[in-house]
Design an enzyme around this catalytic site. Structure first.
Site, PDB file in Angstrom:
ATOM      1  CE  LYS A 148       0.211   4.842   9.982  1.00  0.00           C
ATOM      2  NZ  LYS A 148      -0.663   4.995   8.811  1.00  0.00           N
TER       3      LYS A 148
ATOM      4  N   GLY B 285      -0.929   8.793  -0.785  1.00  0.00           N
ATOM      5  CA  GLY B 285      -1.034   9.868  -1.758  1.00  0.00           C
ATOM      6  C   GLY B 285       0.253  10.670  -1.912  1.00  0.00           C
TER       7      GLY B 285
ATOM      8  CE  LYS C  65      -2.483   3.473   1.724  1.00  0.00           C
ATOM      9  NZ  LYS C  65      -2.115   4.611   2.607  1.00  0.00           N
TER      10      LYS C  65
ATOM     11  CG  ASP D 189      -3.973   2.708   5.526  1.00  0.00           C
ATOM     12  OD1 ASP D 189      -3.351   2.880   4.454  1.00  0.00           O
ATOM     13  OD2 ASP D 189      -3.619   3.226   6.601  1.00  0.00           O
TER      14      ASP D 189
ATOM     15  N   GLY E 181      -4.658  11.077  -2.479  1.00  0.00           N
ATOM     16  CA  GLY E 181      -4.248  12.187  -1.626  1.00  0.00           C
ATOM     17  C   GLY E 181      -4.629  13.560  -2.100  1.00  0.00           C
TER      18      GLY E 181
END
Lengths: 261, 261
Positions: free
Chosen positions: B228, B14, B11, B166, B44
Site C-alpha cells: 500500500k 467493498g 477510493k 486500488d 466486494g
C-alpha cells in the site's frame, strides 16, 4: 432560423441485446451511422433468466413487469451493468465514442415512482414533462460522445427506478426536439409496419396522420401496432421530425422501414 | 506557474459499498467534499454472494480473483451495475452531480488483458502508461460532473476486463497529476497507518520517504501495509501531491488519517 443539427435516437429491444451475433451486427451499423446519435436499450430475457436462476419469480400484470426490490436489483445489474457495458465496449471497438448512462448518471433522466392505483407496479419510474435533463445530454453530445441509455432511471432522492425503454426513447426525442432535428428510430423484429401481417415484404413506406386514420379504419393497422403509432404521432406533434420503425439489420439503409411524419 | 486546481480522488472498498448505513454516511460526506472530485469503488462481497447464489465457484489465487467469463459477467453486473448506480443515485440525492463510469464509457480507462505466465488470471485488465484518457476525464470534470468509477475497464476491442480498484485510483491520480493538484484518498476500515496495530488511536499522522524507511527498519510498518505504502510513494514520485489513508467515516475531517507526501 438556421437549420438544426441532426440527431438520431435509436431504440433496440432485448432480442438484439441478448443475441451475440445480432448485437455485433447492430453495434457495427450504429457506429457507422452519421451525425450525432443516442442509443436506448432494454435488456429483455437476460433479466428474466437471471431472476429465474436466483429463484426470483417474475411478476407480470397486463404484460408489464412488477418491479419489486429484488427485481429492481436484477434489472439494475442486467440493464445498467451487463448489457450497457457490453454494448458500450462493442461500440468503442467500432470507434464510436459511446458513454453508458442510467438516468441517475448526470441526473439525465429523473422520473417519479408510479403511483399505486389498482395495481402496485413497485419500483417503476414514470416520466414527467421535466424528466429529461436536456442541457446535460446536449453537453455530453457536444463532447462528441454518444450516450447509450439503459432503462434504469432515478427519482432524485436516491431511489433507482425501472423504466420502459420505448418511453425513454420517445421522451429523449421530445426533450431534445427543440435543440436538434430529431429522428426517432425504433428497431424491432419486423421490417416495418406491414400492410399484410403474413407478408414480411408488405412494408408501408410512409404514414402521415391522414393515412394512419384510413389504415385504422380499414383494419390494416390494429392491435399492438396502435399504441406504437399513437406514441409516434404524439412525438411528431411535440416536435420530433420523424419516427422510423424498421428491422435492426436495416439501420444503415436510409430507405428501409416505415417513416411516420 | 499558476496554482493548479485541487482534485480529490477517493477510493472506497467493498465493505462500505455493501453496508447500507455506511454507504449512506459515506456518500453524504463525499457529496460535501469541496472542489473537484472522483470516486473509485469496488463491489466486494456482493459479487461473491451473487456468484455463490448462481452456483459460480469463486476462484482465487494468491488472494486475487481469477476472472473467468462467468465471473466477469457477475462483476460487471455488480460493480458497474448495482453498486455503481446505487452510489450515483445516493450522491445525486445529496446534490452531488455524479456520473457513473466503467473504463469503457467514453474510453476513459483502456487496459490490456493480463498476459498468462504461470497463472491465467482470465479477464483481468492491467494498466499501461496510456490507460487513462486524461483529456476525456478532464472534460467531464469541467462540466462540473463528479465521475464515479467502478472497477471494470475495457481493452478497446470489445472486451470488458476486471481491474483492481486500488490500481484504478492510483492510475487516475497519476494520470491527472499534470492537470490538477491531486490528493489520493484511500478509505479503509482503520483510522490510518497505525504504529501499534492493536491500538486504533496510534495513527501515524505523516509519513515521508525518510520516515517510511525508518518505520520499516523498526518493523512498525510490515506485511500488507508495505505494498500500500510502496504504491503511495510511487504515486507521489509521479506527481501526486499527497496520498491519505483514513477511515471512510473520517472523510470530512481534513486532519484525520495518515498523510503520505
Amino acid at each position: 432560423m438556421k437549420d438544426m443539427e441532426k440527431l438520431s435516437i435509436v431504440k433496440i429491444g432485448g432480442n438484439i441485446v441478448e443475441q451475440e451475433e445480432a448485437l455485433n451486427r447492430f453495434t457495427k451499423s450504429f457506429a457507422h451511422l452519421e451525425g450525432r446519435k443516442i442509443l436506448v436499450h432494454g435488456g429483455g430475457k437476460i433479466a428474466s433468466k437471471l431472476a429465474g436462476d436466483l429463484g426470483i419469480e417474475a411478476k407480470m400484470v397486463n404484460g408489464r413487469r412488477i418491479t419489486d426490490l429484488e427485481t429492481l436489483k436484477v434489472v439494475t445489474m442486467v440493464y445498467a451493468g451487463l448489457a450497457n457495458k457490453n454494448i458500450v465496449a462493442l461500440l468503442q471497438a467500432n470507434h464510436c465514442d459511446a458513454i453508458g448512462l442510467s438516468g441517475a448518471d448526470g441526473d439525465t433522466i429523473r422520473t417519479v415512482k408510479r403511483p399505486v392505483k389498482t395495481i402496485d407496479y413497485g419500483f417503476a419510474g414514470d416520466m414527467t414533462p421535466t424528466s429529461i435533463h436536456t442541457k446535460r445530454i446536449q453537453s455530453l453530445l457536444e463532447l462528441n460522445l454518444f450516450p447509450v441509455f439503459s432503462a434504469i432511471t432515478h427519482n432524485g432522492e436516491g431511489q433507482l427506478l425501472n423504466t420502459n425503454a420505448d418511453t425513454i426513447a420517445s421522451a429523449l426525442a421530445i426533450g431534445l426536439a427543440s435543440s436538434y432535428a430529431v429522428s426517432l428510430i425504433y428497431c424491432f423484429e419486423k421490417k416495418g409496419v406491414l400492410s399484410d401481417i403474413a407478408d414480411d415484404h408488405s412494408v408501408i413506406t410512409e404514414i402521415d396522420q391522414t393515412k394512419y386514420t384510413a389504415l385504422r379504419e380499414q383494419g390494416i393497422i390494429a392491435d399492438g401496432m396502435i399504441p406504437k403509432l399513437d406514441n409516434a404521432f404524439d412525438a411528431i406533434a411535440q416536435g420530433v421530425k420523424k419516427v422510423i420503425i424498421k428491422h435492426a439489420d436495416d439501420l444503415a439503409d436510409e430507405h428501409a422501414g416505415t417513416t411516420i411524419f
